[in-house]
Design an enzyme around this catalytic site. Structure first.
Site, PDB file in Angstrom:
ATOM      1  N   ARG A 237       0.858  -1.177   0.000  1.00 48.06           N
ATOM      2  CA  ARG A 237       0.000   0.000   0.000  1.00 48.06           C
ATOM      3  C   ARG A 237       0.902   1.239   0.000  1.00 48.06           C
ATOM      4  NH1 ARG A 237      -3.474  -2.744  -1.542  1.00 48.06           N
ATOM      5  NH2 ARG A 237      -5.527  -3.150  -0.629  1.00 48.06           N
ATOM      6  N   GLU A 266      -4.207   7.649  -4.884  1.00 46.74           N
ATOM      7  CA  GLU A 266      -4.514   6.949  -6.141  1.00 46.74           C
ATOM      8  C   GLU A 266      -5.848   7.427  -6.684  1.00 46.74           C
ATOM      9  OE1 GLU A 266      -4.220   2.710  -5.479  1.00 46.74           O
ATOM     10  OE2 GLU A 266      -2.152   2.869  -4.793  1.00 46.74           O
ATOM     11  N   HIS A 285      -1.760   0.438  -9.972  1.00 44.40           N
ATOM     12  CA  HIS A 285      -2.308  -0.538  -9.007  1.00 44.40           C
ATOM     13  C   HIS A 285      -2.891  -1.750  -9.752  1.00 44.40           C
ATOM     14  CE1 HIS A 285      -4.005  -0.885  -4.665  1.00 44.40           C
ATOM     15  NE2 HIS A 285      -3.877  -2.094  -5.198  1.00 44.40           N
TER      16      HIS A 285
HETATM   17  N1  LIG Z   1      -0.709  -4.072  -5.457  1.00 42.83           N
HETATM   18  C1  LIG Z   1      -1.801  -4.817  -5.438  1.00 42.83           C
HETATM   19  O1  LIG Z   1      -2.604  -4.834  -6.374  1.00 42.83           O
HETATM   20  C2  LIG Z   1      -2.061  -5.682  -4.253  1.00 42.83           C
HETATM   21  C3  LIG Z   1      -1.619  -5.318  -3.016  1.00 42.83           C
HETATM   22  N2  LIG Z   1      -1.857  -6.123  -1.941  1.00 42.83           N
HETATM   23  C4  LIG Z   1      -1.350  -5.730  -0.635  1.00 42.83           C
HETATM   24  O2  LIG Z   1      -0.489  -6.754  -0.154  1.00 42.83           O
HETATM   25  C5  LIG Z   1      -0.774  -6.972   1.217  1.00 42.83           C
HETATM   26  C6  LIG Z   1      -0.323  -8.346   1.626  1.00 42.83           C
HETATM   27  O3  LIG Z   1      -1.162  -9.346   1.105  1.00 42.83           O
HETATM   28  P1  LIG Z   1      -0.985 -10.882   1.589  1.00 42.83           P
HETATM   29  O4  LIG Z   1       0.401 -11.335   1.377  1.00 42.83           O
HETATM   30  O5  LIG Z   1      -2.093 -11.654   1.017  1.00 42.83           O
HETATM   31  O6  LIG Z   1      -1.240 -10.670   3.151  1.00 42.83           O
HETATM   32  P2  LIG Z   1      -0.735 -11.544   4.385  1.00 42.83           P
HETATM   33  O7  LIG Z   1      -1.600 -11.159   5.523  1.00 42.83           O
HETATM   34  O8  LIG Z   1      -0.642 -12.978   4.002  1.00 42.83           O
HETATM   35  O9  LIG Z   1       0.762 -11.025   4.626  1.00 42.83           O
HETATM   36  C7  LIG Z   1       1.056  -9.804   5.226  1.00 42.83           C
HETATM   37  C8  LIG Z   1       2.476  -9.839   5.740  1.00 42.83           C
HETATM   38  O10 LIG Z   1       2.773  -8.536   6.270  1.00 42.83           O
HETATM   39  C9  LIG Z   1       3.399  -8.719   7.534  1.00 42.83           C
HETATM   40  N3  LIG Z   1       3.194  -7.572   8.413  1.00 42.83           N
HETATM   41  C10 LIG Z   1       2.019  -7.024   8.786  1.00 42.83           C
HETATM   42  N4  LIG Z   1       2.253  -5.976   9.615  1.00 42.83           N
HETATM   43  C11 LIG Z   1       3.596  -5.887   9.743  1.00 42.83           C
HETATM   44  C12 LIG Z   1       4.456  -5.014  10.469  1.00 42.83           C
HETATM   45  N5  LIG Z   1       3.973  -4.037  11.233  1.00 42.83           N
HETATM   46  N6  LIG Z   1       5.789  -5.215  10.370  1.00 42.83           N
HETATM   47  C13 LIG Z   1       6.298  -6.223   9.619  1.00 42.83           C
HETATM   48  N7  LIG Z   1       5.528  -7.078   8.913  1.00 42.83           N
HETATM   49  C14 LIG Z   1       4.194  -6.911   8.983  1.00 42.83           C
HETATM   50  C15 LIG Z   1       2.765  -9.960   8.112  1.00 42.83           C
HETATM   51  O11 LIG Z   1       3.609 -10.431   9.135  1.00 42.83           O
HETATM   52  P3  LIG Z   1       3.333 -11.809   9.938  1.00 42.83           P
HETATM   53  O12 LIG Z   1       3.497 -12.869   8.899  1.00 42.83           O
HETATM   54  O13 LIG Z   1       4.405 -11.847  10.940  1.00 42.83           O
HETATM   55  O14 LIG Z   1       1.951 -11.718  10.469  1.00 42.83           O
HETATM   56  C16 LIG Z   1       2.694 -10.849   6.871  1.00 42.83           C
HETATM   57  O15 LIG Z   1       3.929 -11.512   6.676  1.00 42.83           O
HETATM   58  C17 LIG Z   1      -2.286  -6.709   1.323  1.00 42.83           C
HETATM   59  O16 LIG Z   1      -2.669  -6.394   2.636  1.00 42.83           O
HETATM   60  C18 LIG Z   1      -2.476  -5.545   0.375  1.00 42.83           C
HETATM   61  O17 LIG Z   1      -2.287  -4.328   1.063  1.00 42.83           O
HETATM   62  C19 LIG Z   1      -2.527  -7.305  -2.076  1.00 42.83           C
HETATM   63  C20 LIG Z   1      -3.004  -7.685  -3.276  1.00 42.83           C
HETATM   64  C21 LIG Z   1      -2.835  -6.909  -4.477  1.00 42.83           C
HETATM   65  O1  LIG Z   2      -4.748  -4.133  -3.673  1.00 52.10           O
HETATM   66  C1  LIG Z   2      -5.452  -5.068  -3.861  1.00 52.10           C
HETATM   67  C2  LIG Z   2      -5.936  -5.959  -2.860  1.00 52.10           C
HETATM   68  O2  LIG Z   2      -6.563  -6.971  -3.220  1.00 52.10           O
HETATM   69  O3  LIG Z   2      -5.755  -5.666  -1.664  1.00 52.10           O
END
Ligand SMILES: NC(=O)C1=CN([C@@H]2O[C@H](COP(=O)(O)OP(=O)(O)OC[C@H]3O[C@@H](n4cnc5c(N)ncnc54)[C@H](OP(=O)(O)O)[C@@H]3O)[C@@H](O)[C@H]2O)C=CC1
Ligand SMILES: O=CC(=O)O
Length: 324
Positions: A237, A266, A285
């Site tokens: 994000r 955005e 995005h």
């Molecule tokens: N550009 C785009 O179109 C897209 C963007 N996204 C973004 O990607 C993000 C991740 O998706 P996804 O992988 O499915 O989500 P997950 O919940 O599987 O993974 C999130 C990761 O972020 C880590 N995390 C959260 N907070 C912190 C913090 N404060 N410090 C360090 N690490 C942290 C978590 O740590 P832990 O494992 O230790 O809990 C976890 O490893 C979504 O929330 C969204 O914002 C998603 C889809 C599409």
């Molecule tokens: O940014 C996209 C999402 O699925 O989150």
């Protein structure tokens, strides 16, 4: 009588029909106050809400006293005030997993295009500048076997690690709130604190959700400790990064280049300085934006709403505790 719902995103016809088999659907363009005002009765009686990319806060919930479940066509849910939902026992459903592989592909595209200057040199070819054999001013830098730092080793982080490890032979460092055995055993990823990751990585990729804790996690101080040759990619994000600090870091040469799919605002304003920098690849995005995956996400969100309004929160529910 079928429950009423508000749909605030266009859906493929077959998915809209599926929703209509279960619910009385009011389709609206957005969730702005004037739209809510215009459809006040429909909002007042709606038990479900389905869409994406609009703010759902306490002010909106006050207009939806019957709401029992909201379903977002996204995995990220930072546009929802989850505390306000919890306070009213409203379920929140999202679409993890279905988009994971596609987003990891997009991130590899950003890494490769930033490193090999794909967008920039393709533009030069279109402008007719390829008039003789190319020299070093067209060269990029290698991706294979360079160190990749992944910040956020969740579903997408893992899928990225798989591509980087097996496809590109990249040593992987990662940071998250906890250690991930799967990343370590399958991809030899090494857990480290954020500053160590930033210092040692050739590529820094953020795949974090936006939360109070991640707001401006990457700021001027953090850019200062990255390698001047580092390529920075953000696909989580926009507001996880202090965008002004990123622009300064790129201008001062504190980092080499950036590949960005997400921004603080955005659509990215057309006068953003990011658009004037040749070493920036800026995407609108598109992380999950393939026909197959966007359809899969919409279908998942429809099923999620049907499940939630039937009290089934076994999967894809952000706050199942509100049912207890
Ligand atoms: N550009 C785009 O179109 C897209 C963007 N996204 C973004 O990607 C993000 C991740 O998706 P996804 O992988 O499915 O989500 P997950 O919940 O599987 O993974 C999130 C990761 O972020 C880590 N995390 C959260 N907070 C912190 C913090 N404060 N410090 C360090 N690490 C942290 C978590 O740590 P832990 O494992 O230790 O809990 C976890 O490893 C979504 O929330 C969204 O914002 C998603 C889809 C599409
Ligand atoms: O940014 C996209 C999402 O699925 O989150």
């Amino acid at each position: 009588m079928k429950p009423s719902i508000i749909l605030y995103k266009a859906l493929p016809d077959d998915l809209k029909r599926r929703l209509e088999e279960h619910f009385t659907v009011t389709q609206v363009a957005n969730l702005r106050p004037e739209t809510v005002e215009q459809h006040a009765d429909a909002f007042a009686s709606a038990e479900g809400l389905l869409g994406s990319s609009e703010k759902v806060d306490a002010a909106l919930l006050a207009k939806m006293p019957k709401l029992r479940a909201a379903s977002t066509i996204s995995v990220g849910y930072d546009t929802f005030d989850v505390d306000a939902l919890n306070a009213k026992n409203i379920l929140l459903m999202h679409t993890p997993t279905v988009l994971t592989e596609t987003v990891a592909d997009t991130i590899m595209a950003l890494v490769l295009s930033s490193a090999r200057r794909v967008v920039e040199v393709a533009e030069r070819v279109k402008k007719g500048e390829w008039t003789r054999g190319i020299g070093p001013d067209w060269f990029g830098v290698d991706v294979h076997h360079k160190t990749l730092g992944i910040v956020g080793m969740g579903r997408i982080g893992l899928a990225l690690a798989q591509r980087a490890h097996f496809g590109f032979g990249m040593p992987i460092l990662y940071n998250a709130r906890r250690q991930h055995q799967e990343a370590e055993s399958r991809f030899q990823a090494r857990y480290c604190d954020l500053d160590t990751l930033l210092k040692e990585s050739d590529y820094v990729v953020l795949v974090l959700p936006y939360t109070q804790e991640t707001h401006h996690l990457i700021n001027a101080e953090k850019f200062a400790i990255m390698k001047s040759s580092a390529i920075f990619v953000n696909a989580g994000r926009g507001s996880v990064v202090d965008e002004k600090a990123l622009i300064e870091a790129l201008k001062k040469g504190e980092i080499h280049a950036a590949g960005l799919d997400v921004f603080e605002k955005e659509p990215l304003p057309v006068d953003s300085p990011l658009l004037t920098l040749p070493n920036v690849v800026a995407l609108p995005h598109i992380g999950s934006a393939t026909h197959e995956t966007r359809y899969g996400m919409a279908a998942c969100a429809v099923d999620n709403l049907i499940d939630a309004l039937n009290g089934n929160v076994e999967k894809n529910c952000v706050n199942p505790q509100v049912l207890k």
